[in-house]
Design a protein around this motif. Structure first.
Motif, mmCIF file in Angstrom:
data_model
loop_
_atom_site.group_PDB
_atom_site.id
_atom_site.type_symbol
_atom_site.label_atom_id
_atom_site.label_comp_id
_atom_site.label_asym_id
_atom_site.label_seq_id
_atom_site.Cartn_x
_atom_site.Cartn_y
_atom_site.Cartn_z
ATOM 1 N N LYS A 59 55.984 45.078 41.988
ATOM 2 C CA LYS A 59 55.363 46.281 41.431
ATOM 3 C C LYS A 59 55.599 46.371 39.924
ATOM 4 C CE LYS A 59 55.394 49.149 45.602
ATOM 5 N NZ LYS A 59 55.928 50.371 46.265
ATOM 6 N N TYR A 61 55.908 43.802 37.934
ATOM 7 C CA TYR A 61 54.985 42.827 37.371
ATOM 8 C C TYR A 61 53.577 43.419 37.246
ATOM 9 C CZ TYR A 61 57.152 38.247 36.715
ATOM 10 O OH TYR A 61 57.855 37.184 36.213
ATOM 11 N N ARG A 62 53.122 44.057 38.309
ATOM 12 C CA ARG A 62 51.781 44.636 38.286
ATOM 13 C C ARG A 62 51.689 45.799 37.292
ATOM 14 N NH1 ARG A 62 52.576 44.142 44.172
ATOM 15 N NH2 ARG A 62 51.442 42.292 44.885
ATOM 16 N N GLU A 65 51.268 44.428 33.909
ATOM 17 C CA GLU A 65 49.905 43.943 33.713
ATOM 18 C C GLU A 65 48.942 45.090 33.421
ATOM 19 O OE1 GLU A 65 46.469 41.409 36.131
ATOM 20 O OE2 GLU A 65 48.385 41.910 37.083
#
Length: 317
Positions: A59, A61-62, A65
Motif C-alpha cells: 500500500k 508503494y501504491r 505512485e
C-alpha cells in the motif's frame, strides 16, 4: 569459465549497452525494496502478521505512485536550464522523475563542443566532445528528413532518455520542437492509458470489478480532456453533453424520468437565508418595553402611569 565466456553476450555489460531494461535491476544491485520491507516484516512475525505487514508495504508503494502521478499531472516544474524550449517541452510529456534526469542531460549539453564530420542532403554527422576532455568523443547522426537522432553513447536505446550530445546537436541544427522520435512512451504521463483494456473481466470480486471500471473510465476521460480542452467549440460541446449525461444517469438511479432542464446556461445558485443568529446590521430589532407597565412605545422615564402619580402628589422612586 569457458562455458561462461561463451554466453558473455547474455550478461556482459558491453553487449547489453544498447538494450532497454526499464530500470529493472537485480537484487544485488538494488537494495531499496529490501530496506523498505524490513520496516514491516521481521523473522518473529507469524504467517498472518507477515501477510498483513506485506500488504501495508505494498500500500505504501501504491501511495507513493499516486503521489508521483499527482505531481506529474497537476504541477509545473521550475525551469532551471538555459535551453528552456527543450526543458518546457519535456515537462509537458514526461513524468516528474524522468524530467529531472532529462534536465541533467540538458545541463551537461552546455559543456560540450561540436564539429561537423560529414553532410549530405538528408543526413549530417557530428563529433561531440566534452569541454577540456577531447578523449570523450561521441558521434551523433541526424536524419533531417525523418527527424531521427542516434548517438554512439546509446543512452536513449538503453534508458529511453535523450543524451546531452543529442540535445547539443538539436541546438546546433536550430530545432525548436521536441521531436517525437525522442519521446519514449513508457516515461510519459499518459503511459498507462493505452494499456487499460476496455473489455470487462468476469470476476466474482465486486471491489476489483469496480476498480477496473473506474480505471477504464478514467483512461477514456483523460483522453477526452486532452482533446477537448484545446478548442473552445469542442470544449463547449463536450461540457454540455457531459452535464446532460450526468443528469440522465442520476435520474435513472433515482427511478425518475429525465427532468427537462436547460443546461445551455448554468448560473449561480439562489441565495437563501442562512441559519443562526441575525447579523448586527440587520434592520430587524426587538422592541424595548417599559420596565414599569411592561408596555411598548415608551420607556420608564416617560411612563404615563408614573406621570399620573406625580401629578396626584404621590411620587414614585
Amino acid at each position: 569459465m569457458e562455458k561462461m565466456y561463451e554466453t558473455r553476450a547474455m550478461w556482459s555489460h558491453y553487449f547489453l549497452w544498447d538494450k532497454f531494461f526499464g530500470y529493472i535491476r537485480t537484487t544485488s544491485q538494488c537494495k531499496g525494496i529490501n530496506s523498505l520491507i524490513r520496516f514491516y516484516v521481521n523473522r518473529k512475525n507469524t504467517l498472518i502478521e507477515f501477510m498483513h505487514n506485506l500488504d501495508r508495504a505494498l500500500k505504501e508503494y501504491r501511495n507513493n505512485e499516486l503521489i508521483a502521478n499527482f505531481k506529474s499531472q497537476c504541477s509545473e516544474p521550475v525551469m532551471i536550464t538555459s535551453l528552456e524550449v527543450y526543458e518546457r517541452s519535456a515537462s509537458c510529456y514526461f513524468t516528474r522523475n524522468i524530467f529531472k534526469e532529462i534536465c541533467n542531460e540538458i545541463q551537461r549539453a552546455g559543456a560540450l563542443n561540436i564539429k561537423v564530420l560529414s553532410t549530405t542532403l538528408d543526413k549530417v554527422e557530428f563529433s561531440v566532445t566534452a569541454l577540456g576532455d577531447s578523449a570523450k568523443d561521441r558521434q551523433v547522426e541526424v536524419d533531417r528528413s525523418k527527424n531521427l537522432f542516434s548517438c554512439s553513447c546509446k543512452l536513449f536505446e538503453s534508458r529511453g532518455i535523450p543524451c546531452s550530445h543529442v540535445f547539443y546537436s538539436m541546438k546546433f541544427e536550430n530545432i525548436l520542437e521536441f521531436p517525437n522520435s525522442l519521446i519514449y512512451k513508457r516515461w510519459t504521463k499518459n503511459a498507462k492509458n493505452e494499456f487499460i483494456s476496455l473489455e470487462m473481466l468476469v470476476n466474482d470480486d465486486v471491489e476489483k470489478v469496480l476498480k477496473f471500471r473506474v480505471g477504464a473510465l478514467a483512461s477514456n476521460c483523460n483522453k477526452l480532456c486532452d482533446i477537448a480542452c484545446k478548442d473552445l467549440v469542442d470544449f463547449d460541446e463536450i461540457q454540455s453533453k457531459l452535464v446532460k449525461l450526468v443528469i440522465r444517469l442520476q435520474s435513472r438511479k433515482q427511478g425518475k424520468s429525465t427532468p427537462n432542464v436547460n443546461v445551455e446556461g448554468i448560473n449561480d445558485p439562489f441565495v437563501v437565508k442562512s441559519k443562526g443568529a441575525p447579523s448586527k446590521r440587520s434592520s430587524w430589532r426587538k422592541k424595548r418595553a417599559c420596565s414599569n407597565c411592561h408596555k411598548y412605545g415608551h420607556y420608564y422615564k416617560h411612563c404615563p402611569d408614573l406621570m399620573q402619580h406625580s401629578m396626584q402628589g404621590n411620587p414614585c422612586d
